[in-house]
Design a protein around this motif. Structure first.
Motif, PDB file in Angstrom:
ATOM      1  N   MET A   1       0.822  -1.184   0.000  1.00 11.92           N
ATOM      2  CA  MET A   1       0.000   0.000   0.000  1.00 11.92           C
ATOM      3  C   MET A   1       0.862   1.243   0.000  1.00 11.92           C
ATOM      4  SD  MET A   1      -3.426  -0.247   2.357  1.00 11.92           S
ATOM      5  CE  MET A   1      -2.488  -0.082   3.823  1.00 11.92           C
ATOM      6  N   THR A   2       0.325   2.309  -0.593  1.00  6.24           N
ATOM      7  CA  THR A   2       1.053   3.560  -0.662  1.00  6.24           C
ATOM      8  C   THR A   2       0.076   4.726  -0.578  1.00  6.24           C
ATOM      9  OG1 THR A   2       2.504   4.891  -2.044  1.00  6.24           O
ATOM     10  CG2 THR A   2       1.008   3.427  -3.182  1.00  6.24           C
ATOM     11  N   ASP A   3       0.557   5.904  -0.243  1.00  2.63           N
ATOM     12  CA  ASP A   3      -0.282   7.099  -0.205  1.00  2.63           C
ATOM     13  C   ASP A   3      -0.351   7.762  -1.572  1.00  2.63           C
ATOM     14  OD1 ASP A   3      -0.756   6.765   2.484  1.00  2.63           O
ATOM     15  OD2 ASP A   3       0.929   8.022   3.079  1.00  2.63           O
ATOM     16  N   GLU A   4       0.447   7.248  -2.505  1.00  2.82           N
ATOM     17  CA  GLU A   4       0.527   7.783  -3.851  1.00  2.82           C
ATOM     18  C   GLU A   4      -0.816   7.598  -4.574  1.00  2.82           C
ATOM     19  OE1 GLU A   4       3.461   6.823  -7.632  1.00  2.82           O
ATOM     20  OE2 GLU A   4       3.350   5.468  -5.946  1.00  2.82           O
ATOM     21  N   VAL A   5      -1.224   8.578  -5.367  1.00  2.00           N
ATOM     22  CA  VAL A   5      -2.416   8.448  -6.208  1.00  2.00           C
ATOM     23  C   VAL A   5      -1.925   8.081  -7.600  1.00  2.00           C
ATOM     24  CG1 VAL A   5      -4.392   9.640  -7.208  1.00  2.00           C
ATOM     25  CG2 VAL A   5      -3.715  10.109  -4.848  1.00  2.00           C
ATOM     26  N   LEU A   6      -2.445   6.977  -8.127  1.00  2.00           N
ATOM     27  CA  LEU A   6      -1.940   6.452  -9.399  1.00  2.00           C
ATOM     28  C   LEU A   6      -2.838   6.787 -10.574  1.00  2.00           C
ATOM     29  CD1 LEU A   6      -0.922   2.864  -8.248  1.00  2.00           C
ATOM     30  CD2 LEU A   6       0.561   4.844  -8.533  1.00  2.00           C
ATOM     31  N   ARG A   7      -2.218   6.805 -11.761  1.00  2.00           N
ATOM     32  CA  ARG A   7      -2.983   6.885 -13.018  1.00  2.00           C
ATOM     33  C   ARG A   7      -3.820   5.617 -13.125  1.00  2.00           C
ATOM     34  NH1 ARG A   7       0.143   9.122 -17.763  1.00  2.00           N
ATOM     35  NH2 ARG A   7      -0.880   7.385 -18.807  1.00  2.00           N
ATOM     36  N   VAL A   8      -4.952   5.711 -13.781  1.00  2.00           N
ATOM     37  CA  VAL A   8      -5.838   4.555 -13.861  1.00  2.00           C
ATOM     38  C   VAL A   8      -5.196   3.394 -14.623  1.00  2.00           C
ATOM     39  CG1 VAL A   8      -7.157   5.275 -15.902  1.00  2.00           C
ATOM     40  CG2 VAL A   8      -8.243   3.850 -14.170  1.00  2.00           C
ATOM     41  N   ASP A   9      -4.389   3.659 -15.657  1.00  2.00           N
ATOM     42  CA  ASP A   9      -3.767   2.546 -16.385  1.00  2.00           C
ATOM     43  C   ASP A   9      -2.735   1.821 -15.507  1.00  2.00           C
ATOM     44  OD1 ASP A   9      -2.016   4.729 -16.543  1.00  2.00           O
ATOM     45  OD2 ASP A   9      -1.391   4.302 -18.592  1.00  2.00           O
ATOM     46  N   VAL A  10      -1.993   2.562 -14.717  1.00  2.00           N
ATOM     47  CA  VAL A  10      -1.022   1.955 -13.802  1.00  2.00           C
ATOM     48  C   VAL A  10      -1.770   1.193 -12.696  1.00  2.00           C
ATOM     49  CG1 VAL A  10       0.793   2.449 -12.110  1.00  2.00           C
ATOM     50  CG2 VAL A  10       0.735   3.709 -14.280  1.00  2.00           C
ATOM     51  N   LEU A  11      -2.815   1.811 -12.190  1.00  3.08           N
ATOM     52  CA  LEU A  11      -3.602   1.202 -11.111  1.00  3.08           C
ATOM     53  C   LEU A  11      -4.198  -0.143 -11.539  1.00  3.08           C
ATOM     54  CD1 LEU A  11      -4.884   1.593  -8.275  1.00  3.08           C
ATOM     55  CD2 LEU A  11      -6.838   2.559  -9.477  1.00  3.08           C
ATOM     56  N   LEU A  12      -4.812  -0.191 -12.723  1.00  5.40           N
ATOM     57  CA  LEU A  12      -5.434  -1.444 -13.186  1.00  5.40           C
ATOM     58  C   LEU A  12      -4.395  -2.555 -13.303  1.00  5.40           C
ATOM     59  CD1 LEU A  12      -7.926  -0.124 -15.872  1.00  5.40           C
ATOM     60  CD2 LEU A  12      -8.467  -0.998 -13.592  1.00  5.40           C
ATOM     61  N   HIS A  13      -3.211  -2.205 -13.776  1.00  5.06           N
ATOM     62  CA  HIS A  13      -2.150  -3.213 -13.886  1.00  5.06           C
ATOM     63  C   HIS A  13      -1.678  -3.665 -12.506  1.00  5.06           C
ATOM     64  CE1 HIS A  13       1.197  -5.518 -15.175  1.00  5.06           C
ATOM     65  NE2 HIS A  13       2.077  -4.662 -14.693  1.00  5.06           N
ATOM     66  N   CYS A  16      -3.785  -6.036 -10.796  1.00  4.34           N
ATOM     67  CA  CYS A  16      -3.872  -7.302 -11.558  1.00  4.34           C
ATOM     68  C   CYS A  16      -5.230  -7.441 -12.240  1.00  4.34           C
ATOM     69  CB  CYS A  16      -3.589  -8.507 -10.667  1.00  4.34           C
ATOM     70  SG  CYS A  16      -1.980  -8.444  -9.866  1.00  4.34           S
ATOM     71  N   LEU A  17      -5.847  -6.313 -12.595  1.00  6.25           N
ATOM     72  CA  LEU A  17      -7.120  -6.343 -13.302  1.00  6.25           C
ATOM     73  C   LEU A  17      -6.905  -6.344 -14.807  1.00  6.25           C
ATOM     74  CD1 LEU A  17      -9.190  -3.918 -11.046  1.00  6.25           C
ATOM     75  CD2 LEU A  17      -9.201  -6.422 -11.065  1.00  6.25           C
ATOM     76  N   THR A  18      -5.689  -6.027 -15.245  1.00  2.43           N
ATOM     77  CA  THR A  18      -5.278  -6.178 -16.644  1.00  2.43           C
ATOM     78  C   THR A  18      -3.902  -6.839 -16.639  1.00  2.43           C
ATOM     79  OG1 THR A  18      -4.244  -3.992 -16.720  1.00  2.43           O
ATOM     80  CG2 THR A  18      -6.556  -4.147 -17.448  1.00  2.43           C
ATOM     81  N   LYS A  19      -3.549  -7.451 -17.779  1.00  2.08           N
ATOM     82  CA  LYS A  19      -2.278  -8.168 -17.869  1.00  2.08           C
ATOM     83  C   LYS A  19      -1.084  -7.218 -17.931  1.00  2.08           C
ATOM     84  CE  LYS A  19      -4.315 -12.100 -20.188  1.00  2.08           C
ATOM     85  NZ  LYS A  19      -4.477 -12.792 -21.466  1.00  2.08           N
ATOM     86  N   SER A  20      -1.320  -6.028 -18.469  1.00  2.00           N
ATOM     87  CA  SER A  20      -0.224  -5.083 -18.617  1.00  2.00           C
ATOM     88  C   SER A  20      -0.766  -3.661 -18.556  1.00  2.00           C
ATOM     89  CB  SER A  20       0.481  -5.289 -19.961  1.00  2.00           C
ATOM     90  OG  SER A  20      -0.414  -4.976 -21.012  1.00  2.00           O
ATOM     91  N   ARG A  21       0.156  -2.716 -18.381  1.00  5.25           N
ATOM     92  CA  ARG A  21      -0.254  -1.310 -18.391  1.00  5.25           C
ATOM     93  C   ARG A  21      -0.743  -0.924 -19.781  1.00  5.25           C
ATOM     94  NH1 ARG A  21       3.522   3.939 -17.114  1.00  5.25           N
ATOM     95  NH2 ARG A  21       1.983   5.479 -17.762  1.00  5.25           N
TER      96      ARG A  21
END
Length: 96
Positions: A1-13, A16-21
């Motif tokens: 876990m992190t306090d960082e807010v991620l881009r949605v493409d990075v977050l999905l990867h 593990c909701l997508t195979k890759s960014r």
């Protein structure tokens, strides 16, 4: 876990909701990803508490982000960082 807010493409990867960014980015560009009901761009930031909907080729998954994953998150750890709100099989074409 992190306090960082991620881009949605990075977050999905990382969740593990997508195979890759790049697959996550393609899904966003195809309009298959929504954040709080709005079409998401790959660069949209997603803080915890947001609802993310991903329309796969034969499935629609909606989750609530509970915490932001770090860089080295296992699949098991990733599943603990979101709550599944809806998981439906569909005949939709999704993004693929």
């Amino acid at each position: 876990m992190t306090d960082e807010v991620l881009r949605v493409d990075v977050l999905l990867h990382r969740l593990c909701l997508t195979k890759s960014r790049s697959e996550a980015k393609a899904a966003c560009e195809a309009g298959a990803v929504k954040v709080d009901g709005k079409a998401a761009r790959p660069s949209d930031a997603v803080p915890p508490g947001k609802r993310i909907e991903v329309r796969y080729p034969s499935r629609t998954l909606e989750v609530e982000l509970l915490a932001t994953p770090g860089k080295s998150t296992s699949k098991k750890q990733a599943r603990e960082l979101y709550r599944v709100l809806r998981d439906e099989r569909t005949g939709d074409d999704g993004w693929a």
